[in-house]
Structure formats: structure tokens, C-alpha cells
Write a protein that holds these residues in place. Structure first.
Motif, mmCIF file in Angstrom:
data_model
loop_
_atom_site.group_PDB
_atom_site.id
_atom_site.type_symbol
_atom_site.label_atom_id
_atom_site.label_comp_id
_atom_site.label_asym_id
_atom_site.label_seq_id
_atom_site.Cartn_x
_atom_site.Cartn_y
_atom_site.Cartn_z
ATOM 1 N N GLU A 129 7.335 1.998 3.203
ATOM 2 C CA GLU A 129 6.351 1.872 4.277
ATOM 3 C C GLU A 129 4.937 1.867 3.722
ATOM 4 N N ARG A 130 4.680 2.745 2.764
ATOM 5 C CA ARG A 130 3.342 2.775 2.158
ATOM 6 C C ARG A 130 3.022 1.433 1.495
ATOM 7 N N ASN A 131 4.003 0.862 0.828
ATOM 8 C CA ASN A 131 3.786 -0.433 0.187
ATOM 9 C C ASN A 131 3.463 -1.516 1.216
ATOM 10 N N ALA A 132 4.163 -1.487 2.340
ATOM 11 C CA ALA A 132 3.921 -2.486 3.389
ATOM 12 C C ALA A 132 2.527 -2.323 3.990
ATOM 13 N N ILE A 133 2.088 -1.077 4.176
ATOM 14 C CA ILE A 133 0.739 -0.828 4.702
ATOM 15 C C ILE A 133 -0.308 -1.281 3.688
ATOM 16 N N ASP A 134 -0.071 -1.000 2.404
ATOM 17 C CA ASP A 134 -0.994 -1.455 1.365
ATOM 18 C C ASP A 134 -1.117 -2.972 1.374
ATOM 19 N N ALA A 135 0.003 -3.649 1.619
ATOM 20 C CA ALA A 135 -0.023 -5.115 1.678
ATOM 21 C C ALA A 135 -0.875 -5.598 2.848
#
Length: 215
Positions: A129-135
Motif C-alpha cells: 500500500e505504501r508503494n502504491a501511495i508513493d506511486a
């Protein structure tokens, strides 16, 4: 103004639909699994239903075309990534995502102690989820707001909310779904509100609670 609600059968979506119809003149597209049989339209001339899988990019792109604001009520990494891809193909910029606290080890105070002891799994394994938000944050074609909701409950008499900026500790133990719907409605009314922000939402007065009142 045209707003599409992805995950339209969820509880927050239900409160949001009601509020948007009451407080705005927005035209709504309600998207999700078997929405036709699960959602009762109250203002049919302003509501459009699309049955579909949020991970079916072709169907999602078709539903997104012509929309102004996307509300995503499915905060999984796959859903965020797929929605971002579909939004780019449909040339839509504004995205609001309802997610949860605990993504950044930011839950503190007595409530944080209770959460880690009784709901440890809830606050762990969140890297996708953190990776998706960073994207989303690094995507210049999307203007997003990620809403980290504290523990949810229903309270029709309390839709007040307090926002906690990214990087600050979250000690508020709860927030009503009606308050979340109010915040999202506020952003629909003013689309530049909290743009490109990752914020937590809590109920004012719950900062010193050791656990939610409904536990």
C-alpha cells in the motif's frame, strides 16, 4: 461536476452518496460488483450504475471517461495501481482514496499501545500500500488525496472531524463514517482541498482514548 464512486456498495460510499445528492448538484456514477442489485437509487436522474470489477482496466476506463473526480473506496495496492492506470488512459486527474491508519507506524499514545497488542496484524505488512501511495505521489498526472481513517463506526449525530497531517503521530481512536463522508464531500465541493496530501482523519475528542468507544 461528475463523480465516480469505485466500491459503491461500501458503507462509507452509502453515506457519501446520500450527502453528495443532498449537498451538491454532482452527477454520480456508482461502480462495483453487482451494484445493480445492491444499491437502491434515490435520485435516478443523477445516478448511473456500472457493474464491474475494479481490476478490469478496460471496463474501468470506459466508466471513468468524462468524470471529474474519482473516489476509491478500495484501498488495496492493486486497486490503487489499477485506478491510476485507468485514470491516465481516461485523462482524469482528481483522485480521493479512503484508506486506514497504521501505514507508517504513526499510531501512538494509549490507543497505539492497544492497537499493537490487540490488532497487531492490522498495522503490519503494509508495504504494498505504501508503494502504491508513493506511486500516486510521484505521478504528475494525478492529483490525489489519501485519507487514513482511524477506527470506524456509525454515528449519525457526529460528523465532525479533525485532520492530522502526514508525519504527525495519530492518537485519535475513532472517527464516524459520516464524518469521513463529510470530508470527502468537502473535497468534492472544493477539489483543490488537501490536494496531493496524505492525511489522517479522526474524531475530535478521541485523542486521549485508550481504545475506540465501541470496543
Amino acid at each position: 461536476m461528475k463523480v465516480i464512486i469505485l466500491g459503491a456498495t461500501g458503507q462509507i460510499s452509502g453515506f457519501l452518496i446520500e450527502r453528495l445528492l443532498r449537498e451538491t448538484d454532482a452527477e454520480l456514477t456508482l461502480f462495483g460488483h453487482n451494484v445493480t442489485n445492491r444499491v437502491q437509487l434515490s435520485v435516478p436522474e443523477r445516478e448511473n450504475i456500472v457493474d464491474g470489477d475494479i481490476l478490469d482496466i478496460a471496463t474501468l476506463v470506459h466508466a471513468l471517461k468524462g468524470q471529474d473526480i474519482v473516489f476509491l473506496n478500495v484501498p488495496t495496492a492493486d486497486a490503487m495501481n489499477g485506478t491510476a492506470t485507468a485514470m491516465q488512459q481516461a485523462s482524469i486527474r482528481r483522485l480521493i482514496v479512503s484508506g486506514t491508519i497504521g501505514l507508517y507506524d504513526e499510531v501512538g499514545g494509549k490507543f497505539g499501545e492497544w492497537g499493537k497488542s490487540s490488532m497487531g496484524a492490522y498495522f503490519s505488512n503494509r508495504q504494498p500500500e505504501r508503494n502504491a501511495i508513493d506511486a500516486l505521489d510521484s505521478d504528475s498526472n494525478i492529483d490525489y488525496t489519501y485519507v487514513r481513517m482511524s477506527m470506524l463506526y456509525n454515528n449519525s449525530k457526529n460528523d465532525d472531524y479533525t485532520l492530522i497531517p502526514f508525519g504527525e503521530m495519530v492518537t485519535g481512536a475513532q472517527v464516524s463514517r459520516q464524518a469521513v463522508a463529510r470530508f470527502i464531500t468537502d473535497m468534492v465541493k472544493t477539489p483543490t482541498l488537501q490536494i496531493n496530501k496524505n492525511v489522517a482523519i479522526i474524531e475530535k475528542g478521541s485523542e486521549n482514548m485508550s481504545k475506540p468507544s465501541f470496543y
